[in-house]
Design an enzyme around this catalytic site. Structure first.
Site, PDB file in Angstrom:
ATOM      1  CE1 TYR A  15      -1.184  12.521   2.461  1.00 63.58           C
ATOM      2  CE2 TYR A  15      -0.505  10.852   0.883  1.00 63.58           C
ATOM      3  CZ  TYR A  15      -0.191  11.880   1.742  1.00 63.58           C
ATOM      4  OH  TYR A  15       1.105  12.284   1.878  1.00 63.58           O
ATOM      5  CG  HIS A  17      10.001  11.935  -0.381  1.00 63.29           C
ATOM      6  ND1 HIS A  17       8.648  11.945  -0.608  1.00 63.29           N
ATOM      7  CD2 HIS A  17      10.147  11.413   0.863  1.00 63.29           C
ATOM      8  CE1 HIS A  17       8.004  11.468   0.432  1.00 63.29           C
ATOM      9  NE2 HIS A  17       8.881  11.118   1.339  1.00 63.29           N
ATOM     10  CD  GLU A  54       7.647   8.644   4.374  1.00 61.82           C
ATOM     11  OE1 GLU A  54       6.644   8.561   3.608  1.00 61.82           O
ATOM     12  OE2 GLU A  54       8.523   9.505   4.244  1.00 61.82           O
ATOM     13  CG  HIS A  82       5.665   4.535   0.562  1.00 65.68           C
ATOM     14  ND1 HIS A  82       4.854   5.648   0.631  1.00 65.68           N
ATOM     15  CD2 HIS A  82       5.056   3.661  -0.276  1.00 65.68           C
ATOM     16  CE1 HIS A  82       3.801   5.463  -0.163  1.00 65.68           C
ATOM     17  NE2 HIS A  82       3.905   4.263  -0.715  1.00 65.68           N
ATOM     18  CG  HIS A 123       4.427  19.843   0.214  1.00 65.08           C
ATOM     19  ND1 HIS A 123       4.783  19.181   1.363  1.00 65.08           N
ATOM     20  CD2 HIS A 123       3.143  19.510  -0.041  1.00 65.08           C
ATOM     21  CE1 HIS A 123       3.744  18.469   1.793  1.00 65.08           C
ATOM     22  NE2 HIS A 123       2.748  18.661   0.966  1.00 65.08           N
ATOM     23  CG  HIS A 163       7.383   7.262  -0.987  1.00 57.30           C
ATOM     24  ND1 HIS A 163       8.630   6.874  -0.543  1.00 57.30           N
ATOM     25  CD2 HIS A 163       6.949   8.178  -0.100  1.00 57.30           C
ATOM     26  CE1 HIS A 163       8.931   7.509   0.577  1.00 57.30           C
ATOM     27  NE2 HIS A 163       7.929   8.322   0.862  1.00 57.30           N
TER      28      HIS A 163
END
Length: 431
Positions: free
Chosen positions: A346, A331, A337, A361, A288, A367
């Protein structure tokens, strides 16, 4: 939207436009006499001595200069706040909110502003403010400008028109608009109700991110950014001009519309962009990619590659990664964020994160996908998958994002947000 809306194109171009023929001087900016007995006025959003590549300014040719206005008086800030946020301590806890309800009572854009969070310092010209706007009425006899930062509009519900000193921008969900610092404007509702997000950028004006090895095309293309043509109001009466200045709201009486610019030329003007035109890049092999590949606009800081704020979107796209956990990975990040959802679902949060909602976050707060999403994605058959009917976004900043007192204590906060990770199981069985 009406056919009255016409646009100039090209991000950061030096534009010229006139609503009346010959109103724009040729060969100079400040002649002794301007046609139609207009006044010449320079408007700068960078210092006079900024390098040519970074310098931003307009020349306005208007019916009256901006100095013709009343004495400013302080007014109630309502739920509007400005960095630094010191009214409550900032927790490292991961936070999420339901959408802010649109009021039943008559509420225009100014009265419907609610600050959720901010960072940096408006006075220090670094960081951002994050607001939600909710409104059910047009601004009638009121005009607004923000001296603290430029405003990035991200509509979530309803259509509106931003009538600015430079002209008109029609705006709907799926599009964004940016109004430079200090530009006066009014908000007219096309829909009965509107709601959306605003990033107030105190720092370097937003620019297009570099493409790097991607090359000459992809991501955002300059040609897709639209700027207004000159469109002026010649109205006299009892009006109100509201300013956000040094963190507070002020008002003054003004006997005419301040949107009286008949012609203008320059490169510091409002603009809009259709997010559907973002040319998404993604993996065609494995893993990703980092969310930075979805950056639409960026405000750089003094450290290369570390943004004052990035505006990032997660639009419809194909996912074809092989032997890969496809949702965003778990991560922790030095960047903070703040996310919002314009429509759909989402992919990392299938429950509780709804259109109009928000999450935060912060720096080094862990998160990632909720438990159900992890189970589903870990066991899915990996065929090419089209992510449809989704549009999420993120304001990502190098500075810790501090929620306001209202955000922490208001009814929209989801007190059980952390429960979405409580179902994560231990699978480790030892060597």
């Amino acid at each position: 939207m009406s056919n009255e809306f016409q646009y100039l194109t090209g991000f950061g171009n030096e534009f010229e436009t006139e609503a009346l023929p010959g109103a724009l001087p040729i060969g100079q900016f400040s002649p002794q006499k301007v046609k139609y007995d207009l006044y010449a006025e320079q408007y700068n959003t960078t210092a006079f001595t900024a390098p040519r590549a970074d310098n931003r300014r307009n020349w306005f040719y208007r019916i009256r200069p901006s100095v013709v206005q009343g004495d400013y008086q302080a007014m109630d800030n309502g739920l509007l706040r400005t960095a630094p946020i010191t009214e409550v301590p900032t927790p490292p806890t991961m936070l999420r909110w339901n959408p802010i309800e649109i009021p039943a009572e008559k509420t225009d854009f100014i009265d419907g502003l609610v600050t959720m969070a901010a960072n940096g310092s408006a006075n220090g010209q670094a960081g951002i403010g994050i607001h939600v706007y909710v409104a059910n009425a047009s601004m009638e006899g009121r005009y607004f400008y923000n001296a603290d930062g430029e405003l990035l509009f991200v509509p979530q519900q309803g259509e509106l028109v931003l009538h600015t000193e430079c002209g008109k921008l029609a705006l709907r969900p799926g599009e964004i608009a940016v109004i430079p610092r200090g530009i006066k404007f009014s908000v007219e509702l096309i829909s009965e109700q509107v709601r959306g997000y605003i990033c107030e950028n105190y720092g370097h004006p937003l620019i297009l991110p570099e493409r790097g090895p991607v090359g000459a095309n992809g991501y955002t293309n300059e040609r897709d950014f639209q700027y207004p043509v000159a469109a002026f109001e010649d109205k006299e009466g009892d009006f109100e001009l509201v300013a956000k200045f040094n963190g507070n709201l002020f008002r003054c009486d003004i006997g005419h519309s301040p949107l009286d610019v008949v012609a203008w030329t320059g490169n510091s003007a409002p603009y809009k962009y259709d997010l559907a035109r973002f040319n998404v890049m993604n993996t065609v092999s494995f893993d990703h990619p980092d969310p930075s590949i979805f950056t639409v606009l960026t405000s750089p800081s003094g450290t290369a590659g570390v943004a004052n704020v990035d505006f990032v979107i997660f639009p419809p796209r194909w996912m074809v990664a092989e032997d890969t956990f496809r949702p965003p990975y778990y991560h922790r990040n030095i960047m903070s964020e703040f996310m919002g959802l314009i429509e759909g679902v989402y992919d990392a949060k299938e429950h509780g994160f709804v259109p109009g909602g928000m999450s935060l976050h912060n720096c080094m707060s862990p998160h990632g996908p909720e438990a159900d999403v992890f189970e589903k994605a870990s066991n899915a058959e990996l065929e090419p998958q089209r992510y449809e009917n989704t549009l999420a976004f993120m304001f990502e900043s190098r500075y810790v994002i501090s929620p306001t007192k209202y955000a922490l204590e208001g009814k929209e906060r989801q007190p059980n947000y952390l429960d979405c990770w409580k179902g994560i199981k231990k699978y480790y069985k030892g060597a």
